[in-house]
Design a protein around this motif. Structure first.
Motif, PDB file in Angstrom:
ATOM      1  N   LEU A  33     -10.754  -1.089   2.057  1.00 30.92           N
ATOM      2  CA  LEU A  33      -9.557  -0.428   1.525  1.00 30.92           C
ATOM      3  C   LEU A  33      -9.416  -0.678   0.029  1.00 30.92           C
ATOM      4  O   LEU A  33      -9.134   0.258  -0.741  1.00 30.92           O
ATOM      5  CB  LEU A  33      -8.320  -0.933   2.268  1.00 30.92           C
ATOM      6  CG  LEU A  33      -6.974  -0.371   1.804  1.00 30.92           C
ATOM      7  CD1 LEU A  33      -6.923   1.137   1.994  1.00 30.92           C
ATOM      8  CD2 LEU A  33      -5.820  -1.039   2.546  1.00 30.92           C
TER       9      LEU A  33
ATOM     10  N   THR B 267       0.828  -1.209   0.000  1.00 38.51           N
ATOM     11  CA  THR B 267       0.000   0.000   0.000  1.00 38.51           C
ATOM     12  C   THR B 267       0.859   1.254   0.000  1.00 38.51           C
ATOM     13  O   THR B 267       0.588   2.219  -0.720  1.00 38.51           O
ATOM     14  CB  THR B 267      -0.928   0.009   1.237  1.00 38.51           C
ATOM     15  OG1 THR B 267      -1.713  -1.182   1.249  1.00 38.51           O
ATOM     16  CG2 THR B 267      -1.853   1.214   1.211  1.00 38.51           C
TER      17      THR B 267
ATOM     18  N   ALA C 298      -0.723   4.750  -1.927  1.00 39.46           N
ATOM     19  CA  ALA C 298      -2.113   4.910  -1.521  1.00 39.46           C
ATOM     20  C   ALA C 298      -2.192   5.513  -0.133  1.00 39.46           C
ATOM     21  O   ALA C 298      -3.132   6.236   0.195  1.00 39.46           O
ATOM     22  CB  ALA C 298      -2.823   3.559  -1.552  1.00 39.46           C
TER      23      ALA C 298
ATOM     24  N   THR D 207       0.196   4.317   6.773  1.00 44.08           N
ATOM     25  CA  THR D 207       0.496   2.886   6.699  1.00 44.08           C
ATOM     26  C   THR D 207       0.733   2.307   8.092  1.00 44.08           C
ATOM     27  O   THR D 207       0.223   1.230   8.428  1.00 44.08           O
ATOM     28  CB  THR D 207       1.740   2.650   5.820  1.00 44.08           C
ATOM     29  OG1 THR D 207       1.514   3.199   4.510  1.00 44.08           O
ATOM     30  CG2 THR D 207       2.044   1.169   5.696  1.00 44.08           C
TER      31      THR D 207
ATOM     32  N   LEU E  37      -9.513   2.136  -2.937  1.00 44.40           N
ATOM     33  CA  LEU E  37      -8.409   2.352  -3.870  1.00 44.40           C
ATOM     34  C   LEU E  37      -8.896   2.298  -5.318  1.00 44.40           C
ATOM     35  O   LEU E  37      -8.492   3.109  -6.154  1.00 44.40           O
ATOM     36  CB  LEU E  37      -7.318   1.308  -3.647  1.00 44.40           C
ATOM     37  CG  LEU E  37      -6.567   1.375  -2.312  1.00 44.40           C
ATOM     38  CD1 LEU E  37      -5.569   0.229  -2.205  1.00 44.40           C
ATOM     39  CD2 LEU E  37      -5.867   2.714  -2.150  1.00 44.40           C
TER      40      LEU E  37
END
Length: 232
Positions: A59, A22, A27, A33, A63
């Motif tokens: 998630l 990620t 993202a 994170t 995205l």
């Protein structure tokens, strides 16, 4: 007991891999994170991997929605390519609390599903709904895409579909055993929570009384409360 502990640590390693992916895909920023990983680890050991998987489904959907019409959003100046710890916490802390302390107490399970359904519905409605000319929820006047409190038919439909996906996924993951109840919780909570987000945006965020993170937090709290009520 030891075998379960080893399996959970295996899930933690998998979570670290997902976090690295990620972050590498930009993202989430570093702190976003880390927040996701810490919350995920606690959920793994308190509620179980399936609860975390439902959050990961949110998630993934987020995205995908964010990447839709990327250049169009960039031209409008509203593209959110990289989210921060504030985004993660404001969208996920309510679900995190429900998962960490809810166990299998049904009302808190409903609150967990309701919070995630709200976050999913809101994100999909915001990211995809701007592709259609929106209207301000309080006056129904046409406004520019990206305006706080704006809604559209496309966004509303996509948001409801997103909430339904969360409800069905919660059933498939065994978080709740009744598919009809799971869908009811998710769709009702997600829809009401999403509209609450728009109302808060139109009434308070546009006047700079609160910011986007406050709106997201209050909306997910609303979704969690509706989710709890839906199980009673």
């Amino acid at each position: 007991m030891e075998e379960t502990l080893m399996i959970n640590w295996g899930y933690v390693i998998l979570l670290l891999v997902v976090g690295a992916f990620t972050y590498n895909r930009k993202a989430l920023d570093l702190w976003g994170t880390l927040a996701m990983i810490i919350m995920g680890i606690i959920i793994i050991f308190s509620a179980g991997i399936n609860w975390l998987l439902l959050i990961l489904i949110f998630l993934i959907l987020s995205l995908i929605a964010t990447r839709q019409s990327k250049y169009y959003k960039q031209n409008l100046g509203i593209y959110e390519g990289k989210r921060t710890a504030k985004n993660v916490i404001s969208n996920g802390v309510v679900a995190f609390i429900m998962a960490a302390f809810g166990g299998y107490y049904l009302p808190l399970v409903g609150g967990f599903i309701g919070a995630i359904a709200t976050a999913t519905a809101d994100t999909l409605a915001s990211e995809i709904g701007i592709l259609q000319k929106p209207r301000l929820i309080t006056t129904m006047r046409k406004v520019a895409p990206g305006t706080d409190g704006a809604v559209s038919v496309l966004g509303t439909v996509v948001g409801i579909i997103g909430a339904a996906i969360i409800g069905f996924s919660a059933f498939l993951l065994g978080i709740i055993s009744d598919p009809i109840l799971s869908l009811k919780i998710a769709v009702i909570s997600g829809t009401i929570g999403c509209f609450m987000d728009s109302i808060l945006g139109a009434v308070f965020e546009r006047r700079n009384f609160i910011n986007n993170e406050h709106v997201n937090l209050l909306a997910t709290i609303t979704g969690a409360i509706i989710g709890i009520i839906s199980t009673l």
